[in-house]
Design a protein around this motif. Structure first.
Motif, mmCIF file in Angstrom:
data_model
loop_
_atom_site.group_PDB
_atom_site.id
_atom_site.type_symbol
_atom_site.label_atom_id
_atom_site.label_comp_id
_atom_site.label_asym_id
_atom_site.label_seq_id
_atom_site.Cartn_x
_atom_site.Cartn_y
_atom_site.Cartn_z
ATOM 1 N N LYS A 156 5.348 6.358 0.876
ATOM 2 C CA LYS A 156 4.379 6.928 -0.062
ATOM 3 C C LYS A 156 4.729 6.549 -1.503
ATOM 4 O O LYS A 156 5.888 6.290 -1.836
ATOM 5 N N GLN A 157 3.720 6.544 -2.361
ATOM 6 C CA GLN A 157 3.919 6.236 -3.773
ATOM 7 C C GLN A 157 3.150 7.232 -4.635
ATOM 8 O O GLN A 157 2.080 7.701 -4.235
ATOM 9 N N PRO A 158 3.684 7.542 -5.814
ATOM 10 C CA PRO A 158 2.955 8.454 -6.721
ATOM 11 C C PRO A 158 1.614 7.840 -7.125
ATOM 12 O O PRO A 158 1.458 6.618 -7.182
ATOM 13 N N THR A 159 0.653 8.685 -7.380
ATOM 14 C CA THR A 159 -0.665 8.217 -7.786
ATOM 15 C C THR A 159 -1.201 9.098 -8.909
ATOM 16 O O THR A 159 -0.758 10.253 -9.065
ATOM 17 N N ASP A 160 -2.105 8.565 -9.674
ATOM 18 C CA ASP A 160 -2.725 9.317 -10.758
ATOM 19 C C ASP A 160 -4.103 9.792 -10.322
ATOM 20 O O ASP A 160 -4.954 8.984 -9.938
ATOM 21 N N TYR A 187 1.018 12.222 -4.315
ATOM 22 C CA TYR A 187 1.386 10.957 -3.681
ATOM 23 C C TYR A 187 0.209 10.428 -2.869
ATOM 24 O O TYR A 187 -0.661 11.197 -2.437
ATOM 25 N N LYS A 188 0.223 9.123 -2.656
ATOM 26 C CA LYS A 188 -0.814 8.481 -1.859
ATOM 27 C C LYS A 188 -0.181 7.704 -0.708
ATOM 28 O O LYS A 188 0.982 7.284 -0.803
ATOM 29 N N PRO A 189 -0.907 7.511 0.408
ATOM 30 C CA PRO A 189 -0.374 6.700 1.511
ATOM 31 C C PRO A 189 -0.361 5.230 1.126
ATOM 32 O O PRO A 189 -1.240 4.759 0.399
ATOM 33 N N VAL A 190 0.633 4.499 1.622
ATOM 34 C CA VAL A 190 0.751 3.073 1.328
ATOM 35 C C VAL A 190 0.657 2.250 2.609
ATOM 36 O O VAL A 190 -0.259 1.450 2.791
ATOM 37 N N GLY A 191 1.582 2.472 3.528
ATOM 38 C CA GLY A 191 1.597 1.718 4.779
ATOM 39 C C GLY A 191 2.815 0.823 4.872
ATOM 40 O O GLY A 191 3.137 0.088 3.929
ATOM 41 N N CYS A 192 3.524 0.901 6.001
ATOM 42 C CA CYS A 192 4.699 0.067 6.230
ATOM 43 C C CYS A 192 4.873 -0.103 7.734
ATOM 44 O O CYS A 192 4.062 0.370 8.532
ATOM 45 N N ASP A 193 5.959 -0.779 8.123
ATOM 46 C CA ASP A 193 6.204 -0.997 9.550
ATOM 47 C C ASP A 193 6.480 0.310 10.281
ATOM 48 O O ASP A 193 6.158 0.458 11.462
ATOM 49 N N GLY A 200 1.247 0.954 9.167
ATOM 50 C CA GLY A 200 0.247 0.600 8.169
ATOM 51 C C GLY A 200 -0.679 1.711 7.759
ATOM 52 O O GLY A 200 -1.490 1.546 6.838
ATOM 53 N N SER A 201 -0.598 2.877 8.409
ATOM 54 C CA SER A 201 -1.521 3.969 8.092
ATOM 55 C C SER A 201 -1.098 4.759 6.864
ATOM 56 O O SER A 201 -1.915 5.410 6.214
ATOM 57 N N GLY A 202 0.205 4.734 6.559
ATOM 58 C CA GLY A 202 0.708 5.529 5.451
ATOM 59 C C GLY A 202 1.100 6.936 5.839
ATOM 60 O O GLY A 202 1.623 7.683 5.013
ATOM 61 N N TYR A 203 0.850 7.307 7.093
ATOM 62 C CA TYR A 203 1.172 8.653 7.573
ATOM 63 C C TYR A 203 2.057 8.567 8.814
ATOM 64 O O TYR A 203 1.904 7.663 9.645
ATOM 65 N N LYS A 204 2.978 9.502 8.947
ATOM 66 C CA LYS A 204 3.861 9.557 10.109
ATOM 67 C C LYS A 204 4.122 11.009 10.470
ATOM 68 O O LYS A 204 4.777 11.744 9.738
ATOM 69 N N GLY A 205 3.573 11.463 11.598
ATOM 70 C CA GLY A 205 3.740 12.846 12.010
ATOM 71 C C GLY A 205 2.707 13.758 11.364
ATOM 72 O O GLY A 205 1.862 13.319 10.574
ATOM 73 N N VAL A 250 0.496 19.329 -0.997
ATOM 74 C CA VAL A 250 0.322 18.150 -1.858
ATOM 75 C C VAL A 250 1.314 18.216 -3.013
ATOM 76 O O VAL A 250 1.939 17.200 -3.373
ATOM 77 N N MET A 251 1.489 19.383 -3.600
ATOM 78 C CA MET A 251 2.439 19.544 -4.694
ATOM 79 C C MET A 251 3.867 19.242 -4.250
ATOM 80 O O MET A 251 4.679 18.727 -5.033
ATOM 81 N N ALA A 252 4.165 19.530 -2.987
ATOM 82 C CA ALA A 252 5.505 19.267 -2.459
ATOM 83 C C ALA A 252 5.682 17.817 -2.034
ATOM 84 O O ALA A 252 6.774 17.433 -1.594
ATOM 85 N N GLY A 253 4.612 17.008 -2.132
ATOM 86 C CA GLY A 253 4.704 15.601 -1.769
ATOM 87 C C GLY A 253 4.700 15.348 -0.275
ATOM 88 O O GLY A 253 5.110 14.272 0.177
ATOM 89 N N LEU A 254 4.245 16.323 0.515
ATOM 90 C CA LEU A 254 4.282 16.194 1.969
ATOM 91 C C LEU A 254 3.044 15.501 2.530
ATOM 92 O O LEU A 254 3.103 14.872 3.593
ATOM 93 N N THR A 255 1.915 15.646 1.856
ATOM 94 C CA THR A 255 0.678 15.020 2.322
ATOM 95 C C THR A 255 -0.168 14.643 1.107
ATOM 96 O O THR A 255 0.209 14.927 -0.033
ATOM 97 N N SER A 256 -1.292 14.018 1.374
ATOM 98 C CA SER A 256 -2.145 13.566 0.273
ATOM 99 C C SER A 256 -3.294 14.538 0.042
ATOM 100 O O SER A 256 -3.663 15.315 0.936
ATOM 101 N N LEU A 257 -3.869 14.479 -1.135
ATOM 102 C CA LEU A 257 -4.992 15.346 -1.456
ATOM 103 C C LEU A 257 -6.187 15.026 -0.570
ATOM 104 O O LEU A 257 -6.902 15.940 -0.136
ATOM 105 N N GLU A 258 -6.404 13.740 -0.277
ATOM 106 C CA GLU A 258 -7.520 13.347 0.598
ATOM 107 C C GLU A 258 -7.387 13.985 1.971
ATOM 108 O O GLU A 258 -8.378 14.449 2.554
ATOM 109 N N GLU A 259 -6.165 14.015 2.490
ATOM 110 C CA GLU A 259 -5.940 14.585 3.816
ATOM 111 C C GLU A 259 -6.210 16.082 3.816
ATOM 112 O O GLU A 259 -6.842 16.624 4.731
ATOM 113 N N VAL A 260 -5.759 16.775 2.784
ATOM 114 C CA VAL A 260 -5.980 18.227 2.702
ATOM 115 C C VAL A 260 -7.470 18.534 2.584
ATOM 116 O O VAL A 260 -7.983 19.451 3.229
#
Length: 572
Positions: free
Chosen positions: A467-471, A494-500, A504-509, A556-566
């Protein structure tokens, strides 16, 4: 990787090599002709002639056509995406899936101009195929290694190593085979199904969907709440897969006209077993089968792992440890209600406590708890089970779901007469649960005197470590539900980015979002006065109870998920 090129009309890599003086027209046509006759690729046949090394051809192809080049020597078979490409396609077209990102699938291939192979990958996966050029000899070794790994996996999936623990499976299968006239003892289908189940467990899937359609048959996993296709097996095996699953679940394989429900168990080791809840549904083109994966270890996680805020956890633990009363958990299907209830039961599961549950069916089996599967056809309904429980000297009763007035009345009477009762309802939020009980016909006095706490919950996807910080504009945050005081600059969304790791979804669990509402004296008075859902919600707000949106915004404030997801899961 069959080549169908016209030897009189050079294209792709062959034409490029002629244009750059690596081959003459005659030599290129001769290689193509031999490749077609041997059902090989142009590159394989070219390298086999030993005039060019595989590395030379790969570097030329990557440079000429502008594709990335990769050395496969360090590639680990286990790190590759599993079940993305059909093994037949991998073998025939010599193409291997390397990585998924968004709607793109990066594939290893020795000839990036072989459009037929790339088109087949796109057709099968529905994703754009992005070629990564590799050396042909190393690609062949990797494909061979993948085949050996698959064989080893299937070798482990035998009766000794991976024990599918089904009582009287052989006699059941024989009897049903005689009755239905269907041959289900098909070793390849058995191994294929076992691999699908094991892959689903290893990938953390919650459900497996086997879906027949007119022109194709697909298998999908639900991971982190999202359905994704993992395979399209041949249409010819759909009946055999359905029959195999039904036999293992002790269902009638000759009955295909009505839905059936069953369960099966896979014993992975001496210390771990996975249960599957199986549901069949007749559709236009065959039986759709959905298997819910039930991992008993999920109930052993403890209440801290569920994601309750500290004050929510304190209120819940205080309620369930009271000697009597009713605790209700609400939310849609798949929101984690069962895991929450079982976690509470596990805390109460002590030698001096008698716990009985009535479920449809029992999803997680826990030692020390008396679990009953309701059976409406046999007359064992929720209400009948509850009546029986009250004659069994219970301390704690769990009812899978309150569906009707009779069940609600018995459960409430049990809560009023010295028993702790837990159950679930399907409502949008906690205040709506009280209104639902009143609409069922339960008297306001009985609701007020029995219900002590209601929890509403949802599951949101957890951000991966990439994940990466977003404005996000302040206006958008205020519109989402934040207060001016919360937007003090001390935190960053934070926003999802995607990795191995996350594919690539940016979310895990996933994590839980909860509205925990204790029933206070003020709420009791509102209920007795005939107050509605809005009145109760207003009182809950005055008492500091967070609704689902507010609870999600804290995640979202704790950086656990994204605002879009909530916003997606709390759009109520």
């Amino acid at each position: 990787m069959a080549v169908t090129a016209n030897t009189n009309n050079l294209t792709g890599l062959a034409r490029a090599m002629v244009n750059h003086g690596w081959l003459t027209d005659t030599e290129a046509e001769a290689v193509l002709k031999r490749a077609v006759e041997a059902d090989q690729s142009f590159v394989t046949e070219l390298v086999k002639g030993r005039r060019f090394k595989a590395g030379q051809v790969a570097e030329f192809a990557a440079t000429s056509f502008g594709y990335p080049f990769m050395d496969l020597d360090a590639m680990d078979v286990d790190s590759l995406p599993q079940g993305v490409l059909d093994p037949k396609l991998v073998q025939k077209r010599r193409v291997v899936a390397l990585h998924q990102r968004g709607n793109k699938l990066y594939v290893a291939i020795s000839d990036p101009t072989h459009l037929q192979a790339l088109d087949e990958v796109k057709f099968q996966t529905g994703q754009a195929a992005e070629p990564v050029v590799v050396e042909d000899d190393k690609l062949g070794k990797l494909i061979q290694k993948m085949g050996e790994a698959a064989d080893n996996t299937l070798a482990v999936l035998n009766a000794e190593e991976l024990n599918l623990d089904f009582a009287d499976e052989e006699s059941t299968a024989a009897a049903q085979q005689d009755a239905g006239g269907i041959e289900i003892d098909d070793a390849p289908v058995v191994r294929y199904l076992q691999k699908i189940l094991l892959d689903a467990i290893n990938q953390g899937a919650s459900d497996i969907h086997f879906e027949p359609y007119e022109k194709f048959y697909r298998i999908r996993y639900r991971r982190d709440g999202i359905l994704a296709e993992v395979a399209q097996p041949p249409m010819a095996i759909k009946e055999k897969i359905a029959s195999r699953i039904k036999v293992l679940s002790r269902l009638d394989i000759s009955e295909k006209r009505v839905p059936q429900d069953g369960r099966m168990k896979m014993v992975l080791s001496k210390n771990r077993a996975i249960d599957f809840r199986v549901s069949t549904l007749p559709t236009l083109y065959g039986e759709k089968i959905v298997m819910r994966i039930l991992d008993p270890s999920s109930a052993q996680l403890g209440v801290d792992a569920l994601g309750y805020e500290p004050w929510q956890k304190e209120a819940l633990m205080h309620a369930v440890q009271r000697p009597y009363g009713m605790v209700l958990v609400t939310g849609p299907t798949g929101s984690g209600k069962t895991v929450s209830l079982y976690t509470c039961l596990n805390i109460l599961n002590k030698p001096d406590v008698n716990i009985s549950t009535a479920e449809d069916p029992a999803e997680i089996q826990l030692a020390g708890i008396n679990q009953v599967n309701v059976n409406d056809k046999a007359g064992l309904t929720f209400s009948a089970a509850l009546k029986s429980f009250l004659r069994q000297d219970p301390d704690v009763i769990m009812v899978g779901e309150i569906r009707d007035l009779e069940t609600a009345d018995i459960a409430i009477k049990a809560a009023q007469t010295g028993h702790m009762v837990m159950s679930t309802l399907h409502t949008n939020d906690a205040p709506g649960t009280l209104t639902r009980l009143l609409n069922m016909g339960v008297a306001p006095f009985n609701v007020a005197s029995s219900v002590i706490l209601i929890t509403a919950q949802r599951l949101a996807r957890r951000l991966c470590s990439c994940k990466q910080p977003t404005d996000i504009p302040k206006e958008a945050l205020l519109a989402a539900g934040y207060t001016e005081a919360q937007l003090d600059g001390s935190w960053k969304p934070y926003k999802p980015v995607g990795c191995d790791i996350c594919g690539g979804s940016g979310y895990k669990g996933r994590l839980g979002i909860y509205q925990v509402m204790p029933i206070t004296d003020a709420m009791t008075r509102i209920i007795l006065k005939g107050g509605n859902q809005n009145d109760i919600a207003d009182q809950a707000r005055l008492e500091g109870v967070h609704d689902l949106r507010q609870a999600g915004l804290l995640k979202v404030m704790a950086g656990l998920t994204s605002l879009e997801e909530v916003e997606a899961v709390t759009n109520i």
